[in-house]
Structure formats: C-alpha cells, structure tokens
Write a protein that holds these residues in place. Structure first.
Motif, PDB file in Angstrom:
ATOM      1  N   GLY A  80       0.806  -1.218   0.000  1.00  0.00           N
ATOM      2  CA  GLY A  80       0.000   0.000   0.000  1.00  0.00           C
ATOM      3  C   GLY A  80       0.836   1.264   0.000  1.00  0.00           C
ATOM      4  O   GLY A  80       0.490   2.253  -0.644  1.00  0.00           O
ATOM      5  N   ARG A  81       1.969   1.195   0.699  1.00  0.00           N
ATOM      6  CA  ARG A  81       2.781   2.407   0.799  1.00  0.00           C
ATOM      7  C   ARG A  81       3.515   2.726  -0.497  1.00  0.00           C
ATOM      8  O   ARG A  81       4.076   3.794  -0.662  1.00  0.00           O
ATOM      9  CB  ARG A  81       3.754   2.298   1.963  1.00  0.00           C
ATOM     10  N   MET A  82       3.514   1.732  -1.429  1.00  0.00           N
ATOM     11  CA  MET A  82       4.168   1.997  -2.710  1.00  0.00           C
ATOM     12  C   MET A  82       3.396   2.981  -3.574  1.00  0.00           C
ATOM     13  O   MET A  82       3.953   3.612  -4.461  1.00  0.00           O
ATOM     14  CB  MET A  82       4.304   0.679  -3.502  1.00  0.00           C
ATOM     15  N   VAL A  83       2.085   3.068  -3.329  1.00  0.00           N
ATOM     16  CA  VAL A  83       1.272   3.941  -4.190  1.00  0.00           C
ATOM     17  C   VAL A  83       1.596   5.381  -3.867  1.00  0.00           C
ATOM     18  O   VAL A  83       1.207   5.905  -2.818  1.00  0.00           O
ATOM     19  CB  VAL A  83      -0.236   3.659  -4.012  1.00  0.00           C
ATOM     20  N   SER A  84       2.328   6.004  -4.746  1.00  0.00           N
ATOM     21  CA  SER A  84       2.821   7.346  -4.475  1.00  0.00           C
ATOM     22  C   SER A  84       1.684   8.350  -4.442  1.00  0.00           C
ATOM     23  O   SER A  84       0.773   8.322  -5.266  1.00  0.00           O
ATOM     24  CB  SER A  84       3.829   7.737  -5.568  1.00  0.00           C
ATOM     25  N   THR A  85       1.746   9.227  -3.457  1.00  0.00           N
ATOM     26  CA  THR A  85       0.757  10.305  -3.393  1.00  0.00           C
ATOM     27  C   THR A  85       1.325  11.587  -3.966  1.00  0.00           C
ATOM     28  O   THR A  85       0.668  12.605  -4.010  1.00  0.00           O
ATOM     29  CB  THR A  85       0.354  10.555  -1.924  1.00  0.00           C
ATOM     30  N   LYS A  86       2.583  11.505  -4.398  1.00  0.00           N
ATOM     31  CA  LYS A  86       3.238  12.723  -4.880  1.00  0.00           C
ATOM     32  C   LYS A  86       3.091  12.910  -6.368  1.00  0.00           C
ATOM     33  O   LYS A  86       3.604  13.872  -6.932  1.00  0.00           O
ATOM     34  CB  LYS A  86       4.726  12.660  -4.526  1.00  0.00           C
ATOM     35  N   LYS A  87       2.481  11.985  -7.024  1.00  0.00           N
ATOM     36  CA  LYS A  87       2.380  12.073  -8.490  1.00  0.00           C
ATOM     37  C   LYS A  87       1.085  11.422  -8.929  1.00  0.00           C
ATOM     38  O   LYS A  87       0.449  10.678  -8.172  1.00  0.00           O
ATOM     39  CB  LYS A  87       3.567  11.342  -9.132  1.00  0.00           C
TER      40      LYS A  87
END
Lengths: 977, 95, 184
Positions: free
Chosen positions: A856-863
């Motif tokens: 889950g933490r791989m899904v970037s919220t920065k892009k």
C-alpha cells in the motif's frame, strides 16, 4: 445390377460407369449422377426413415433443400452422417448406408412409432417426459436418443484436413444459373474481379434441368459455353461445389468449397473442404428458387417429390422415377414438368385444383381435382384423387410430382435481419431489405422466367459495378408469366406432412395453434417445423400458410422465422480449419527449448509457451522429488532457469521516465541509470494489473518486464496510455519479448558462474543488488545483465539476442559444472517464489489492491498514476481489508490446500465467517513442510494466530499458524550477498 | 466487419482488439476538486447505446494504433474512423 | 574474440512443394526505428540517406544493403544481412542520435521467403491480405494462423517475405508447408 429406370438424354456420362453400394448392396451409376439420381436409376426410391415416426422416405427434391434422403457416406473415421443423397456427387467405390433405423431400412423395428403417432404430436417432449424426474436420465432420454435422430458420428478423429482461406473480389455472384452466369459475364467483360460460386458440381443451375432454349441453343449448352468463356478470363474465379453460407457485415461472405468430397480417396495433405472468407465490394445473389410441395394425406411416401425434381431427374440425369407419373400442381410450371416427362415417354396425368385450366394437352389433365391420399408401404403405388365432381379415382403410379409454386431463395438477403416482402402475384416472399452492397437477380428476386433471369443478372452486375452504357444484348429466351392460385393443403382427416424432416403435419400446426403457440417463432420451437439440416426450405411456407389460415390472417401478417447462416449445414471440421489438437494455437518455444529437450525436461503450456516444468533425473520417483532437488540445489549452490517468456517492452524517449511514473503506482523518475526497480501497475479502478521490473539503461531508455501471461494486455494498456491519455509525451514503445533470450542464474554461486561469462566486473561493489546494464559476454557479444532475484537468492538475469540463446545456455552449464549447476523449471521457480513471498498471478488475481498485497505504501501520493485516485477510496481502505500473509501447518506433516479458506479455530464454517483465502501453496524442501501464501482480514496484525484452513472441495480441514509471507531470508541478506 | 483504418485503409476487424466506450480518453484531472467522484464515473459508468457509439479499437495485429471508431451497434455501420491520438489531442490531452 | 555461435530459428533446409519454395532465411538483422516527438524530419532524412527513400505507409524501400518498411506511425523496421550488419541497431542509433529511438529486433523474428507460381494460391490459405492485389514493395502486418506477421511483397506474384515471431517459427513453418501442400 441394371439401371432399370435409366432413360435417354441427360448430362450424365454414359461411358463412365461408377460402382457404388447402398446398405451393402452393389449398384452402378454414371459420372454426373448424384447418389440419389443413381439410386433412382436403379429403381431404389426408399433411402431413409423419418425422424420421429420412422416412416419410409425417399428424396423429395433434387437439390440441397432435401429433407428426407439423408444417408451416411463412407465408413470408419471418414464416415459422414446426414449427407444429402441429392447433392452427394457419385464416385466409383462410394459406399453409403441409411440411417435412423433399427433393423433394415425396409423393416425398421422403430416404425412402431408411426402407430403411436397420436402420442407423438407437437410438443410431445415437453408434455410427456416431465415426470417422474429420475426417469428422464435413466429411461426417457436414452430411448428418445436412440429412436429420434439422424445419423451417427464415428466417434473417431476426423482424418481429413480442412483449410480456411481468404479471397477478395469486386463482385461475388452467388449461383450460376441463367441470372448468375449473365451477371458474372457482364461483370467479367468489364474487367472487374469476379468470383462465381455455385453449390452444384455442374454450373448452370436450373438450365441443366430444363429443356428450354437460350438463343438457338439448349439452355444447358448455353450455360456450358458461358462457363467456358468465363473460365478463359483471368479476372474470373469459378467456384463450383462452393456453397455461400452467409452474408456478413461490410460485404464479407462465407463459403464452403468441397474440394475432395467427390473423390473416392481424399488426396493426402489436401483439404477436404475450405471455408472461405470472401471480401467483396459488391455481390449479386442469384440463388434461384425452390419449389414447394402441397400437403395432403400420406404425401411423404417414397416416389412423391416436387414436380421439378421429377423433371430434373428426367432431364438432367436421364432417370424416370417411374414410367407412370401424376403431377399435382396449382400453377402453370407444373405443366412444364408434365410436358417434359411426357416427352420422355412417361405417361402423365395432371391433377390441378384450379377449376378453370385448359385440359387440351397431349396428356391427361384433371382440373378442379385434388390428390387426397396415397398408398404403398415402402414406396408409392397408388394415388387417390377426388375429381371436380366429387367422384374419387385411383391411379396406379410410382411417381407423384407436386408443385405448390416456387419460393425465391431469399435466405442470404435476410442474414442481417432483413425481412422479405410478400408478393401476391407469385404467392411467395421476395427479397426486400438487402445487406449493403447486395443485389438480387433472377428467380431469387422473383423473376421466374429465363428471359427475366438473364436480363436481371446483366442489370444487377451493371448497377453493382456502376457500368456505363446500354444493357448488353441478351439472347432470346422463354418469358412465361407466373400463373398460380395459392393452394397449401388438401383438407381431410389423414396425416398431411408439412415438414417431412421433422415429421410435422398440418394437424401438429393446428394443435400448437390451439395450445396458444401463435407466434411463428413459437410454432417453430414447439413443433420443430423448419429445424434440423434443411431448416424447412421446403416446409416453412406450408406451415406459415396453415398458421395464417388458423389465425384468420394474411401470410405476410404472420411473417417468417429469421433466416440465419449457414445456408446449408457446415462440418465442424471446416469451421475449425487447421486449428485443432496440438495445432489449436501456435506454440511458442523458448530459446533453450532444444537444449531442455535434450536434458529430458517435462514441458508445461504457459499461454502459448512451452516451458520446462522440471528436469527429472533417473532414480527420482515423482515430480516432487525432482522439484525438491532443483530447489535445494539452487539455494545451496546455483541453478539456471529460462525466463525469456516474461514480457519485455522497450520504452524510450525524453519522457520515458514520466511515462513510467504514469503507468506504475510507484515512482520511477528518480531511478538512477544502471538501476532496476520493482514496479506495480494498477488498473484505473485501483486493482493491481501486473507487476514486474523496469531497468533504466539510459536517461531516456528503460526496459520494462511484465508477467508471461500479461505480456500482451500490458503492452496494449501501455499503448492506450501513450496514445489516448498522453499523446504528446515523447515516448516510444516496442515489444521485444522474443528478441532477447533471458536466463535467471540464481544461488550463492551465481556470481562465480557468471564471472566466467561476463566480460566486465560483476563483483558486489561493481554490480550490486538491483544493478543493471549493457555488458558484453564471451569475448564481445552484446548482452544485458540485471541483478534481480525472484528466488530470493543472489541472482542475475542475463539476456542476449535470441539467436545466441541456445549457445549461452550451454555455456552457462559449462561454466557452472564446477558448482553442479542445476537447471530448474517452472515448478521449482514457483516453490522458491512462495518461500520468498513473491506475488504472481495467483495473488494479482484481478481482485487485489496494492494494500492487499502489502504494498500500500508503494502507491505514491506525490504524483499522478493510473489507479492512484481510486486506490485511495474508502471502500478499498478499511480496517478489515485483506492483507498478504504466510501460512504454515501446525502439524508439519499436513498439506495446506491452495484455494482453501481461512476460518476461526472454533465455530461454524460458512461464508459469513470467511476470514480470507489461500492463493498459493507448496511443499518447501528448505523448511521441510508445506507452506502457503494467502490473504487474511487485517492479516498484518494477526501474525502468530492459529486458524483453520477449510477446503470444502477436497474436504480438508487443517490447523495452521499465520506468519510472515517471507519464509526464507526475510531480511534479504542473500539477495545482497 | 471491416474497419477503414485512417492510414492503412480497410482492414478486417479480426486484426483489432476491442476496448469499448471512447469516453475512456477523457480521463479526469486527478488534482481536480471532485477527482474522487469524477474517477468513479470514469471507471465505472459507460454508455451502451443501441445505435451510434464511439468506441476504442486497438489494431493489435497491425500498426498498433488505437482508433476511435464511430459505429452503429445495431447495424454495425461504421461512419468514421480516427486515430485515437488525434482525438485525444483535439480533446486537449496534449501535455 | 566472440566464441558463441548464433543458431537459426529452426535451421530447416529449403523445401519445394509443387511450384512453391519455402526458405528459412537465416542471418537477417533487424532493428526498429521510431521518430522522437518533433524529430520526424530528422528521422526521415536518415531513412532517405541510408535507404534512398522514406518507406511510405504500408510500404517498403529496398536499399542496396538495407531494406526499410513502415510498421506504424513514425515507425519503421530496418533489415539487413546479419553478417555485415550484426550491430544494425547501433549503426542507426549512432546516426540518428536523439532524433529517434532504435531497438534491436534481430532475435525477435524468423524470416521465410516464399517463391513460385502457386505462392498466391498458398497465401490465400494463410492470411486475409489481398495478395493478388499486392504490388512489389507493399507491406502488411497481419495474422497468419494466429501469428502476427509482416508480409512483404518482394516481387509481385512471385516472391513474398513473411517475417513472423521467432518463438513460433516451427508453427509458422508448419502452416506454410501445410498451405503449400494444399495448393500443390
């Protein structure tokens, strides 16, 4: 045996005698005969038994519309059921047997059904065999299947070859009668590419069966001369023995060409039939018309035929079905049959229900009369007639020709839901809504005269091809008007057959009407009228007419059932073509295939690929022994595996990194050149699509890998994003899956093996975990090296241009010999990835999110990336979401079944208590017990919990402990060694 | 069916892979105020008309171009075929 | 000195069936070239200088040492003799620089040359290409028995080149032999 009914004339070759057998009895016929005409020439009228009542039956027609004379042709594996004797071209040595009988054809034990006919009426299946339920499977169905049916299959592999092919033309002409020949000639002379297809082996259509003249030639001679001219033109393809079976979208037609069916021994390697897909710019349908019968009591005895069939047998085949014939007709064309038979020396009486017809003929005409019954156990012997004055008269005869008028052959005009239009003058349906690009000419268009056909054919070709200029000069021909008074059935108590193939009588239609089946489609299903091999070509109109009368409607108000392809039955083999058995789909072989075969590998199909599954050695008892050895050898020293099948996409361009940022949920922009990163692709709905690695070979060059199964869909998806979502990014994609042979070399000794092969320094410092780059090997061959690991060991994947794949595998084996390098297959690969807790298609199963997978933490919220927004929605982010876990049995000898569900240790087992499920399971030779991967609600917080896995399918219940999915080297020390 | 490819001319539909509603080109702005509901509509709501429909087809066995095909789903008549990249640009999807 | 030897996709000898000869042409180097955004002119200039002309949509240009054919929008495949052009992709990349993306394709494909009078009839059993209307230099990518292939008309009516997926080379060859036998 002598051909006692053979008469003078016709187009058979009397110098070429052909011997054949029917039900084991020997007969002779001639070249140019059909099986039916040859049998009739030999005095054989009885050719089959009816579907339901097992009534004796002979041919009703002389063409492909035949409902009755269905036989089994050839024997053994070549046996073909339900062949129409009326179209089967005679060849020397032909053997045919009758079908649907118990006993002999003349003494069929199942003829008892005929006595039970009151019981076997319309809808009898639906009404009778309802109860008790168990009886259906055990009693009714076997009995019905035995009694009711057509031919039987040999149940052997079909040894014939079938092909599919593709043709292109400006104009396709369907049917080579006068209209079709004229259309083809007009088009061909203009220089257009023309295909002329006809289902018969002799082109000419009805002209071969008539005594008409065209110009000053016999019609058949004109046809032959025209065919010869067409054959001489390079822009014409003549296709006899070719049935156009369907008119599909945008001018595509389907056709079956019978290449070998008329030969005694099919030529080796040659297709028996070819299913053609014909791309046309325009088409002319010149499929002629089909004569329809009239229903009356016992109108189904062998010897009762359509009048035009009697005429065909006499004119074309030189066969008098009997020397004494009666013609029963409601239209003037019946008199053409009478006149032709009379001219052949057959004594004829015409029975015409019309009161006002001229009786001044060379033969007897009974006007205002009707045929009311027939007699003869296995074939017609007497016809019973009610005369105009009510008196009854019996005529002894063996042939009764019936003409109820002609139905234009509208079939192909309706394949795109077009409906035909009723024509009062013809008392028949004629084409109305046509498929785009199609024109209809001749009898098929309702132009029943020869002159009309010639003119219609020429005109249709001119219009279709938009040819300038006047109509070509047309030869003189008969131009008789149609004169018909609709007459569908003779009233009376006896059983009058409408559909002889399905044993549907006027009574059955009446009964179904009484029971409320009033739509024409319901009538068809309830009574089976118009079903099976002939699709009611001679039956439907009669059924509609009776139905219309009962409903008090006009025939066009009742309408017709929908005509669907194919026009005549098509062998399944022709539809399959070459794609059957091991050729069902192409086989893809890996670069090491030849080598792997030499090692005795067992292969497994993965998609279209053949991959080495495991490499058994002598002394190993089963596959598990082998797999365990391969796994241990790899983990303890070094193994090698062909991983070429993984999809590879070359991604280049100035915006390549941005593009990868878009398709992967995790970031790639900052990946350094010379590094590989694991990437997870999501679908736009937030569910995982595929995973793999992306290696950055240059600032503007990545190589992306996909799973084997998803290589094509992922490439398609990437092109979708590139072309449809980011059309102005500078990025170019090309699939290179097969261009590179790629091998995984894994295990603590992997580096020692590759050091001997790779020309550059690959020490841990120079080439650390997740490094990648272009290298050279073996003295200069360009190659790519990736330090990635699916097994969890120190591992590399090395890729060379595929042509060098075989040589590289052999070199790796040589270099690894000192370390006892072990080739491993997909099974060992699977075990090692489960031990390591790596996900594959079992885990990326179309329902799981990155969070479920523990990423889950791989899904970037920065892009922005595909699927990122919806992956964050509430429904996919609850406290009880599934999380990837490992599972091991508490009792270490127990097996853990994949697919089983996780349940609490106590309590009932049902879907509402489901806690998760297992996706992958195997025996771990490193741990000495079974292990599994799966998903458990809130699994990350439940490590150490004891649960049950339950497999209702296999009745297994196993107590397990929930653990980390990383069974081996959870810290990843081996990878980085 | 025959699809009249804007570059290659008439090609058999068997060379193509079908995706569906061409509104898939209109991917919402992920930074938009209603991104969440916009994406929900985008991912799940499709028109399925009996009649004219703009559809995405991929020329998989050909030049690998995505096409927008305007097709009547009842008659299979095709009135227009465009390169999807052209359509996307026209709809403002340029970078 | 390189001491690995390449192997052909199948290594099958030429086979003549009736009038048709089917030859596996080993030793063809391939590379794909795709113009970068805004670099079409520069890419085409290189194509022109190396091949003599830019391959048109659906067409090939047979140069002296190299042949190029169109494979997609702003995208071409280059073929040449493997012996003289093993590093074909590098050669083109050196010349094109940042104007185009170049990808080595030599390993990905198997090349069959089919010649002879019945070649046309044979092709009618293989693919939907209007083979009789093909002119020399026409190229179509299509399906041959479910395998995606390039069909290049090298000499109208007499010679076609079928470039198919290397991993399926045996299946493709089997299909060619079957079709040639059917029409022989």
């Amino acid at each position: 045996m002598s051909q006692k009914n053979r008469i003078e004339g016709g187009q058979i070759n009397r110098d070429k005698v052909l011997n054949f057998t029917f039900d084991g009895k020997r007969y002779s016929g001639n070249a140019g005969d059909t099986l039916a005409s040859a049998l009739l020439a030999n005095g054989v009228r009885l050719m089959g038994r009816s579907f339901k009542y097992h009534r004796p039956r002979g041919p009703l027609t002389a063409g492909s519309e035949e409902p009755n004379a269905l036989v089994q042709l050839r024997s053994g594996a070549l046996q073909e059921p339900n062949t129409r004797a009326t179209t089967a071209e005679l060849f020397d040595g032909l053997s045919a047997t009758s079908q649907n009988r118990l006993g002999t054809l003349s003494f069929d034990l199942l003829a008892v059904n005929d006595r039970l006919s009151n019981f076997l009426t319309a809808g009898f299946y639906y009404k009778t065999f309802m109860w008790p339920k168990a009886f259906w499977e055990k009693l009714y169905e076997p009995v019905i299947r035995r009694a009711a049916g057509l031919g039987s299959l040999s149940l052997k592999d079909d040894p014939d070859v079938y092909d599919k092919g593709f043709l292109h033309c400006d104009l396709l002409v369907v049917g080579a009668g006068p209209a079709g020949l004229m259309a083809a000639l007009t088009a061909a002379r203009s220089g257009a590419d023309v295909i002329l297809a006809d289902e018969d082996f002799a082109m000419g259509g009805r002209l071969n069966s008539e005594t008409l003249t065209i110009g000053n030639e016999a019609g058949a001679d004109w046809a032959a001369a025209t065919v010869a001219e067409l054959a001489s033109l390079p822009n014409v393809r003549l296709m006899p023995r070719t049935t156009v079976i369907g008119a599909f979208d945008h001018g595509i037609y389907g056709a079956v060409e019978r290449m070998n069916d008329h030969l005694a021994v099919p030529q080796s390697g040659k297709p028996r039939q070819i299913l053609w897909r014909i791309y046309t710019k325009k088409a002319v349908l010149a499929a002629g018309a089909i004569e329809r019968p009239i229903a009356f009591a016992n109108n189904d005895r062998p010897g009762v035929m359509t009048a035009s069939a009697l005429r065909s047998y006499a004119n074309r085949f030189g066969v008098a079905v009997d020397r004494r014939a009666v013609i029963f007709t409601n239209n003037d064309d019946g008199y053409r049959s009478a006149a032709d038979l009379h001219a052949k020396g057959i004594r004829v009486t015409v029975v015409d229900p019309r009161a006002d017809v001229s009786v001044l003929k060379d033969y007897e005409v009974l006007s205002g009369a009707q045929v009311i019954d027939t007699m003869g156990r296995l074939g017609l012997t007497f016809v019973k007639i009610r005369l105009a004055d009510g008196e009854e008269r019996t005529i002894e005869c063996g042939a009764l020709g019936v003409s109820g008028g002609w139905n234009p052959n509208v079939h192909l005009t309706c394949h795109q839901r077009g409906r035909p239009r009723w024509d009062d003058g013809l008392a028949a349906f004629v084409p109305a809504d046509l498929p785009a690009g199609m024109r209809v000419a001749g009898a098929a268009a309702g132009d029943l005269s020869t002159a009309g056909a010639l003119a219609g054919g020429a005109r249709a070709a001119q219009e279709a091809l938009e040819l300038d200029g006047a109509m070509p000069p047309l030869p003189e021909a008969e131009d008789a008007p149609v004169n018909i008074t609709p007459f569908w059935y003779v009233k009376g108590d006896g059983r009058a057959w409408l559909d002889q193939q399905n044993d549907v009588t006027v009574k059955d239609v009446r009964l179904s009407h009484q029971e409320g089946f009033r739509s024409v489609e319901h009538l068809k299903r309830y009574t089976t009228l118009g079903m099976a091999t002939d699709q009611g070509k001679t039956a439907n109109m009669g059924g509609l007419a009776v139905m219309a009368e009962l409903a008090g409607k006009a025939i066009p108000e009742v309408g017709t059932t929908i005509f669907r392809p194919p026009y005549t039955p098509v062998a399944i083999g022709a539809l399959a073509g070459r794609h059957r058995g091991t050729e069902f789909h192409p086989t893809r072989l890996t670069p090491s295939h030849v080598w792997a075969k030499e090692q005795g590998a067992v292969f497994v199909e993965v998609g279209n690929w053949m991959r080495a599954q495991y490499f058994p050695r002598s002394g190993e008892e089963n596959w598990l022994d082998t797999v365990n050895r391969e796994v241990l050898a790899t983990r303890n020293s070094v193994g090698v595996c062909d991983v070429t099948t993984l999809g590879k996409v070359d991604v280049q361009g100035a915006d390549a990194a941005d593009f990868l940022n878009m398709i992967y949920c995790n970031g790639f922009a900052k990946l350094a050149v010379g590094k590989v990163r694991y990437g997870l692709m999501l679908r736009e709905d937030g569910i995982a699509l595929d995973d793999g690695t992306a290696a950055r070979l240059a600032e503007d060059h990545f190589v992306v890998t996909t799973t084997t199964a998803n290589a094509l869909p992922v490439y398609r998806h990437m092109e979708f994003v590139r072309q449809c979502l980011v059309p102005d990014m500078d990025v170019q994609l090309i699939s290179t899956t097969e261009a590179w042979a790629q091998y995984a070399v894994a295990g603590p000794n992997a580096r020692r093996v590759l050091e001997q092969i790779v020309d550059q320094d690959i020490s841990n410092d120079a080439f650390p975990f997740m490094a990648c780059g272009n290298v050279t090997i073996c003295g200069g061959l360009r190659a790519r090296l990736f330090r990635i690991s699916f097994s969890g060991e120190l591992a590399y994947e090395i890729a060379v241009p595929t042509a060098y794949g075989d040589a590289l595998m052999r070199r790796i084996m040589e270099a690894g010999a000192a370390f006892d390098i072990t080739p491993y297959g997909t099974e060992a690969l699977g075990v090692m990835r489960i031990e390591k807790g790596h996900a594959t298609g079992n885990e990326l199963n179309g329902t799981t999110t990155a969070a479920n997978l523990g990423m889950g933490r791989m899904v970037s919220t920065k892009k922005d990336s595909i699927g990122a927004v919806l992956s964050r929605r509430e429904g996919l982010n609850t406290e009880t979401d599934l999380r990837a876990v490992g599972v091991k049995p508490v009792d270490s000898v127990q097996r853990v079944p994949a697919g089983a569900h996780l349940m609490a240790l106590e309590g009932p087992v049902d879907a509402t208590r489901d806690q998760g499920y297992l996706t992958s399971a195997c025996y771990s030779p490193n741990l000495g017990h079974h292990i599994a991967l799966g998903f458990l609600k809130d699994g990350a917080n439940r490590l150490g919990e004891t649960m049950r896995v339950v497999s209702p399918l296999t009745d297994e219940v196993v107590t397990v402990e929930i653990c980390s999915p990383h069974f081996i080297d959870p810290e990843g020390e081996r990878l980085r060694a | 069916m025959i699809i009249d490819h804007p570059l290659l001319g008439p090609r058999d539909s068997s060379e193509f892979t079908y995706l569906g509603d061409a509104s898939l080109i209109d991917r919402p702005d992920p930074a938009g105020e209603d991104a969440s509901s916009d994406f929900y509509d985008y991912a799940y709501l499709r028109d399925n008309p009996a009649g004219w429909h703009k559809e995405l087809w991929f020329h998989e066995a050909g030049d690998r171009s995505w096409l927008v095909v305007t097709r009547n789903t009842v008659t299979h008549e095709i009135s227009k075929v465009e390169l999807a990249s052209d359509v996307a640009r026209a709809q403002g999807r340029s970078k | 000195m390189l001491d690995l030897k390449p192997t052909p996709a199948i290594g099958v000898p030429d086979q003549t069936i009736g009038t048709v000869t089917i030859a596996e042409t080993d030793g063809v180097a391939l590379a794909s070239v795709a113009a970068r955004k805004g670099q079409l002119v520069a890419s085409e200039a290189t194509l022109k200088s190396r091949l003599g002309a830019v391959p048109p949509v659906g067409g090939a240009v047979f140069g002296d040492a190299e042949t190029g054919f169109w494979t997609g929008s702003d995208q071409w495949m280059i073929t040449a003799s493997f012996d003289s052009h093993e590093n074909l992709a590098d050669q083109w990349k050196d010349e094109l620089g940042a104007a185009a993306s170049v990808t080595e394709q030599s390993g990905g494909w198997v090349v069959f040359d089919v010649t002879g009078a019945d070649m046309l009839a044979m092709c009618e059993l293989l693919c939907s290409v209007a083979i009789r209307r093909m002119e020399t230099g026409d190229v179509q990518r299509t399906m041959v028995h479910q395998m995606g292939c390039f069909v290049i008309c090298c000499d109208a009516g007499l010679h076609i080149r079928i470039i198919g997926p290397r991993a399926s080379a045996l299946s493709l060859h089997h299909a060619l032999i079957g079709a040639a036998t059917a029409v022989a």
